[in-house]
Design a protein around this motif. Structure first.
Motif, PDB file in Angstrom:
ATOM      1  N   ILE A 385      12.347  24.162 -24.433  1.00  0.00           N
ATOM      2  CA  ILE A 385      10.697  23.845 -24.529  1.00  0.00           C
ATOM      3  C   ILE A 385      10.153  25.030 -24.260  1.00  0.00           C
ATOM      4  CG2 ILE A 385       8.366  22.026 -23.520  1.00  0.00           C
ATOM      5  CD1 ILE A 385      11.048  20.395 -22.556  1.00  0.00           C
ATOM      6  N   PRO A 386       8.639  25.039 -25.550  1.00  0.00           N
ATOM      7  CA  PRO A 386       8.211  26.286 -25.247  1.00  0.00           C
ATOM      8  C   PRO A 386       7.238  25.866 -23.427  1.00  0.00           C
ATOM      9  CG  PRO A 386       7.596  25.459 -26.978  1.00  0.00           C
ATOM     10  CD  PRO A 386       8.847  24.259 -26.538  1.00  0.00           C
ATOM     11  N   PRO A 387       6.951  27.004 -23.024  1.00  0.00           N
ATOM     12  CA  PRO A 387       6.395  27.237 -21.610  1.00  0.00           C
ATOM     13  C   PRO A 387       4.903  26.330 -21.688  1.00  0.00           C
ATOM     14  CG  PRO A 387       7.397  28.798 -22.737  1.00  0.00           C
ATOM     15  CD  PRO A 387       7.460  28.649 -23.590  1.00  0.00           C
ATOM     16  N   ASP A 388       4.102  26.291 -22.954  1.00  0.00           N
ATOM     17  CA  ASP A 388       2.825  26.003 -22.697  1.00  0.00           C
ATOM     18  C   ASP A 388       3.420  24.576 -23.364  1.00  0.00           C
ATOM     19  OD1 ASP A 388       4.052  26.508 -25.217  1.00  0.00           O
ATOM     20  OD2 ASP A 388       1.930  26.130 -26.507  1.00  0.00           O
ATOM     21  N   ARG A 390       5.947  22.471 -21.594  1.00  0.00           N
ATOM     22  CA  ARG A 390       6.637  21.866 -20.335  1.00  0.00           C
ATOM     23  C   ARG A 390       6.005  21.172 -19.455  1.00  0.00           C
ATOM     24  NH1 ARG A 390       9.409  27.533 -19.026  1.00  0.00           N
ATOM     25  NH2 ARG A 390      10.936  27.939 -20.659  1.00  0.00           N
ATOM     26  N   ALA A 391       4.269  20.830 -19.587  1.00  0.00           N
ATOM     27  CA  ALA A 391       3.592  20.238 -18.436  1.00  0.00           C
ATOM     28  C   ALA A 391       3.481  18.867 -19.421  1.00  0.00           C
ATOM     29  CB  ALA A 391       2.561  20.968 -18.670  1.00  0.00           C
ATOM     30  N   ASP A 392       3.197  19.054 -20.874  1.00  0.00           N
ATOM     31  CA  ASP A 392       3.111  17.091 -21.593  1.00  0.00           C
ATOM     32  C   ASP A 392       4.617  16.942 -21.715  1.00  0.00           C
ATOM     33  OD1 ASP A 392       0.414  18.387 -21.575  1.00  0.00           O
ATOM     34  OD2 ASP A 392       1.352  19.768 -24.208  1.00  0.00           O
ATOM     35  N   ALA A 393       5.479  17.575 -21.355  1.00  0.00           N
ATOM     36  CA  ALA A 393       6.776  16.746 -21.540  1.00  0.00           C
ATOM     37  C   ALA A 393       7.080  15.656 -20.401  1.00  0.00           C
ATOM     38  CB  ALA A 393       7.821  17.988 -21.424  1.00  0.00           C
ATOM     39  N   PHE A 394       6.344  15.940 -19.746  1.00  0.00           N
ATOM     40  CA  PHE A 394       5.880  15.050 -18.831  1.00  0.00           C
ATOM     41  C   PHE A 394       5.009  13.826 -18.313  1.00  0.00           C
ATOM     42  CE2 PHE A 394       8.077  18.392 -15.791  1.00  0.00           C
ATOM     43  CZ  PHE A 394       9.127  18.212 -16.248  1.00  0.00           C
ATOM     44  N   ARG A 395       4.523  13.801 -19.132  1.00  0.00           N
ATOM     45  CA  ARG A 395       3.498  12.938 -19.543  1.00  0.00           C
ATOM     46  C   ARG A 395       3.756  11.401 -19.747  1.00  0.00           C
ATOM     47  NH1 ARG A 395      -1.732  15.890 -22.277  1.00  0.00           N
ATOM     48  NH2 ARG A 395      -2.252  13.433 -22.860  1.00  0.00           N
ATOM     49  N   PRO A 396       3.365  10.750 -19.575  1.00  0.00           N
ATOM     50  CA  PRO A 396       4.414   9.452 -20.475  1.00  0.00           C
ATOM     51  C   PRO A 396       3.691   8.886 -21.912  1.00  0.00           C
ATOM     52  CG  PRO A 396       3.494   8.382 -18.333  1.00  0.00           C
ATOM     53  CD  PRO A 396       2.470   9.779 -18.900  1.00  0.00           C
ATOM     54  N   PHE A 397       4.974   8.649 -22.476  1.00  0.00           N
ATOM     55  CA  PHE A 397       4.536   7.993 -23.757  1.00  0.00           C
ATOM     56  C   PHE A 397       4.064   9.625 -25.111  1.00  0.00           C
ATOM     57  CE2 PHE A 397       3.288   4.600 -21.338  1.00  0.00           C
ATOM     58  CZ  PHE A 397       4.069   3.536 -21.680  1.00  0.00           C
ATOM     59  N   VAL A 398       4.578  10.743 -24.663  1.00  0.00           N
ATOM     60  CA  VAL A 398       3.998  11.655 -25.262  1.00  0.00           C
ATOM     61  C   VAL A 398       5.497  12.627 -25.912  1.00  0.00           C
ATOM     62  CG1 VAL A 398       3.023  13.826 -25.057  1.00  0.00           C
ATOM     63  CG2 VAL A 398       2.114  13.084 -24.229  1.00  0.00           C
ATOM     64  N   VAL A 430      10.434  20.787 -11.399  1.00  0.00           N
ATOM     65  CA  VAL A 430      10.169  22.313 -12.302  1.00  0.00           C
ATOM     66  C   VAL A 430      10.549  22.579 -13.214  1.00  0.00           C
ATOM     67  CG1 VAL A 430       9.270  24.594 -11.389  1.00  0.00           C
ATOM     68  CG2 VAL A 430       8.762  22.884  -9.927  1.00  0.00           C
ATOM     69  N   MET A 431      10.952  22.936 -14.471  1.00  0.00           N
ATOM     70  CA  MET A 431      11.335  23.968 -15.652  1.00  0.00           C
ATOM     71  C   MET A 431      10.742  25.643 -15.827  1.00  0.00           C
ATOM     72  SD  MET A 431      10.063  20.379 -19.152  1.00  0.00           S
ATOM     73  CE  MET A 431      11.144  19.143 -18.298  1.00  0.00           C
ATOM     74  N   GLY A 432      11.672  25.607 -16.164  1.00  0.00           N
ATOM     75  CA  GLY A 432      12.338  27.012 -16.455  1.00  0.00           C
ATOM     76  C   GLY A 432      12.987  27.215 -17.688  1.00  0.00           C
ATOM     77  N   ASP A 433      13.173  28.929 -17.764  1.00  0.00           N
ATOM     78  CA  ASP A 433      14.177  29.484 -19.574  1.00  0.00           C
ATOM     79  C   ASP A 433      15.739  28.903 -18.126  1.00  0.00           C
ATOM     80  OD1 ASP A 433      12.266  29.323 -20.570  1.00  0.00           O
ATOM     81  OD2 ASP A 433      11.430  31.641 -19.602  1.00  0.00           O
ATOM     82  N   SER A 434      16.322  28.525 -18.805  1.00  0.00           N
ATOM     83  CA  SER A 434      17.896  29.178 -18.649  1.00  0.00           C
ATOM     84  C   SER A 434      18.407  30.232 -18.559  1.00  0.00           C
ATOM     85  CB  SER A 434      18.157  27.684 -18.742  1.00  0.00           C
ATOM     86  OG  SER A 434      19.827  27.844 -18.388  1.00  0.00           O
ATOM     87  N   PRO A 435      19.196  30.834 -17.910  1.00  0.00           N
ATOM     88  CA  PRO A 435      20.775  32.463 -18.196  1.00  0.00           C
ATOM     89  C   PRO A 435      21.438  31.459 -18.916  1.00  0.00           C
ATOM     90  CG  PRO A 435      20.297  31.166 -15.630  1.00  0.00           C
ATOM     91  CD  PRO A 435      19.279  29.734 -16.801  1.00  0.00           C
ATOM     92  N   MET A 436      21.610  29.918 -19.391  1.00  0.00           N
ATOM     93  CA  MET A 436      22.099  29.601 -20.532  1.00  0.00           C
ATOM     94  C   MET A 436      21.470  29.918 -22.142  1.00  0.00           C
ATOM     95  SD  MET A 436      24.711  26.845 -18.949  1.00  0.00           S
ATOM     96  CE  MET A 436      25.636  25.919 -20.023  1.00  0.00           C
ATOM     97  N   GLY A 438      18.917  28.295 -23.025  1.00  0.00           N
ATOM     98  CA  GLY A 438      17.815  26.887 -23.227  1.00  0.00           C
ATOM     99  C   GLY A 438      16.680  26.557 -22.169  1.00  0.00           C
ATOM    100  N   LEU A 439      16.754  24.881 -20.976  1.00  0.00           N
ATOM    101  CA  LEU A 439      16.031  24.613 -20.524  1.00  0.00           C
ATOM    102  C   LEU A 439      16.439  25.023 -19.266  1.00  0.00           C
ATOM    103  CD1 LEU A 439      13.205  24.019 -20.093  1.00  0.00           C
ATOM    104  CD2 LEU A 439      14.364  20.909 -20.423  1.00  0.00           C
ATOM    105  N   ARG A 440      16.305  25.157 -18.019  1.00  0.00           N
ATOM    106  CA  ARG A 440      16.231  24.935 -16.396  1.00  0.00           C
ATOM    107  C   ARG A 440      15.667  24.311 -16.257  1.00  0.00           C
ATOM    108  NH1 ARG A 440      18.059  29.796 -12.129  1.00  0.00           N
ATOM    109  NH2 ARG A 440      19.489  28.887 -12.762  1.00  0.00           N
ATOM    110  N   VAL A 441      16.490  23.269 -14.970  1.00  0.00           N
ATOM    111  CA  VAL A 441      14.859  21.634 -14.437  1.00  0.00           C
ATOM    112  C   VAL A 441      15.670  21.879 -13.284  1.00  0.00           C
ATOM    113  CG1 VAL A 441      14.375  19.776 -14.980  1.00  0.00           C
ATOM    114  CG2 VAL A 441      14.658  20.439 -16.449  1.00  0.00           C
ATOM    115  N   LYS A 442      14.551  21.759 -12.569  1.00  0.00           N
ATOM    116  CA  LYS A 442      15.078  22.231 -11.279  1.00  0.00           C
ATOM    117  C   LYS A 442      14.483  20.489 -10.423  1.00  0.00           C
ATOM    118  CE  LYS A 442      15.083  26.709  -9.821  1.00  0.00           C
ATOM    119  NZ  LYS A 442      14.344  28.313  -8.830  1.00  0.00           N
TER     120      LYS A 442
END
Length: 447
Positions: A385-388, A390-398, A430-436, A438-442
């Motif tokens: 998910i692009p960094p800009d 990632r915050a929208d990813a947690f919003r309902p119905f987005v 918290v989301m970030g960039d994964s060493p694999m 893709g996406l890293r989710v903590k």
């Protein structure tokens, strides 16, 4: 002036202890200790100086009297012996008359020695003869030598008590000891006053993370009891609201499921024709969406936290995610445990790991344990998910462009439900960039 005040305030905030008890103790003790120190210093300085002055003057006069007796005598050996007896038996001066002796080389007195200064002043005034003083070489005595005449020395090894106020240190020790006792008593009473506030903070923290507040009861000062009672009222109101919401959701769920069941029964009667099958799929989709909406509104469902094995819970979610075709690996210690709400936490992991497995070929789930928190890390090699966004990813119905925040129903509630559950546990995601790649989710949870 305001700038100086704010600078001083920031300095105090940086250097003062963080705890309420420590700060209150400093506020209580620091002014008392400061005032006592200043007053003790002033009083002891005046007392010590005055007593030392009186003793040094008395000692100098005794020495001058012995010299005068010697001057008025015949200066025979018997006269000298008589003077020694008088000085040692009656005056306790420790006199030794030395013949054929001379004064030693001068000794540098201590920098702030009032004894040497006072004795020098009074010996000069009352004897008018050369003298030598050493107040440091002998541990319990002052060594005074007066040249009565050439080749004749009066040496006096006089006790410190005769020369200056030597017992001042004992007074200081007693004052220090009594101050420590009083500070200890003040600390005990202060801790009893702070304890109810700490209990209230602990209960509020437990309630905020969805845990039982135990047998918390308001106690302490009136203001603290009022705050505790307000907290209990707030807790009861929130509990009633959650209960009402649960009852309402149960009713809504029952009514909607009843209608959907009627639809299914009606469609079942119609058979499996080409026009009926799309309607059945729509009903199934409505069923899944309904369950997702209710799950989002229900949150943790009022569960009671339990100590669970993260290895088992993560393993269950990983096995379920593998059904989508992704390769899911685990790196979680078998003995790692956390206190969570089991069903809600399982739903959180299912959403996060399942989301990664749907859009990646490989997923890795690991866990790290720290003194105050547990972190579960989900890495994948998917599109991310692009960094800009990632915050929208947690919003309902987005719905994001790459649909990485969708749940199984495609409603856009997958990560919103996960975040809601994590925060109900007092944690965060918290989301970030994964060493694999893709996406890293903590998933961060307090322990």
């Amino acid at each position: 002036m305001n700038s100086l005040y704010f600078t001083f305030s920031r300095f105090l905030e940086r250097h003062l202890p963080a705890g309420l008890f420590q700060r209150a103790l400093i506020i209580l003790v620091a002014p008392v200790v400061l005032i006592q120190t200043i007053m003790t210093g002033l009083i002891l300085d005046r007392h010590w100086d005055n007593v030392t002055k009186v003793l040094a003057r008395s000692l100098s006069r005794d020495i001058a009297a012995l010299i005068e007796i010697y001057e008025e005598s015949d200066k025979t050996d018997a006269d000298l012996q008589s003077i020694e007896n008088l000085a040692n038996r009656q005056l306790s001066l420790g006199l030794e008359i030395q013949r054929g002796a001379a004064l030693p080389a001068p000794v540098q007195p201590p920098l702030f020695s009032a004894v040497d200064r006072r004795l020098t002043t009074y010996l000069t005034r009352f004897t008018g003869r050369p003298f030598w003083i050493d107040s440091t070489s002998q541990p319990d005595s002052v060594d005074i030598r007066v040249e009565v005449e050439r080749g004749l020395i009066f040496r006096l090894l006089t006790s410190n008590d005769r020369a200056y106020a030597a017992g001042t240190d004992t007074l200081l020790y007693w004052m220090l000891f009594s101050s420590l006792i009083l500070m200890g008593i003040a600390g005990v009473f202060l801790r009893k006053q702070i304890s109810p506030i700490l209990d209230l903070a602990k209960a509020a923290k437990s309630f905020g993370t969805g845990r039982d507040t135990g047998d918390f009861r308001p106690r302490g000062a009136t203001e603290v009891r009022q705050a505790g009672e307000a907290f209990l009222d707030m807790r009861d109101r929130i509990a009633r609201q959650v209960e009402q919401r649960t009852v309402m959701l149960a009713g809504v769920s029952h009514d909607l499921r009843t209608v959907l069941t009627r639809f299914r029964l009606g469609l079942a009667v119609l058979g499996n024709g080409p026009k009926v099958q799309p309607l059945k799929e729509d009903v199934a989709e409505m069923q899944r969406m309904l369950e997702a909406y209710i799950a989002f509104v229900r949150g943790d469902g009022g569960e009671t936290p339990e100590s669970v094995s993260l290895f088992d819970v993560v393993g269950s979610a990983a096995r379920a995610a593998e059904r989508s075709g992704a390769q899911v690996t685990m790196d979680v210690a078998p003995d790692l445990r956390a206190r969570v709400k089991p069903d809600a936490f399982s739903r959180l992991l299912a959403n996060v790991i399942g989301n990664a497995a749907r859009y990646a070929a490989k997923v890795k789930v690991s866990a790290e344990s720290e003194p105050e928190q547990v972190t579960i890390i989900v890495d994948d090699d998917g599109p991310g998910i692009p960094p800009d966004k990632r915050a929208d990813a947690f919003r309902p119905f987005v719905r994001l462009d790459d649909a990485r925040n969708l749940d199984e129903t495609g409603t856009g509630l997958g990560l919103a439900i996960a975040m809601d559950i994590a925060r109900a546990h007092g944690g965060d995601i918290v989301m970030g960039d994964s060493p694999m790649g893709g996406l890293r989710v903590k998933i961060i949870l307090p322990v």
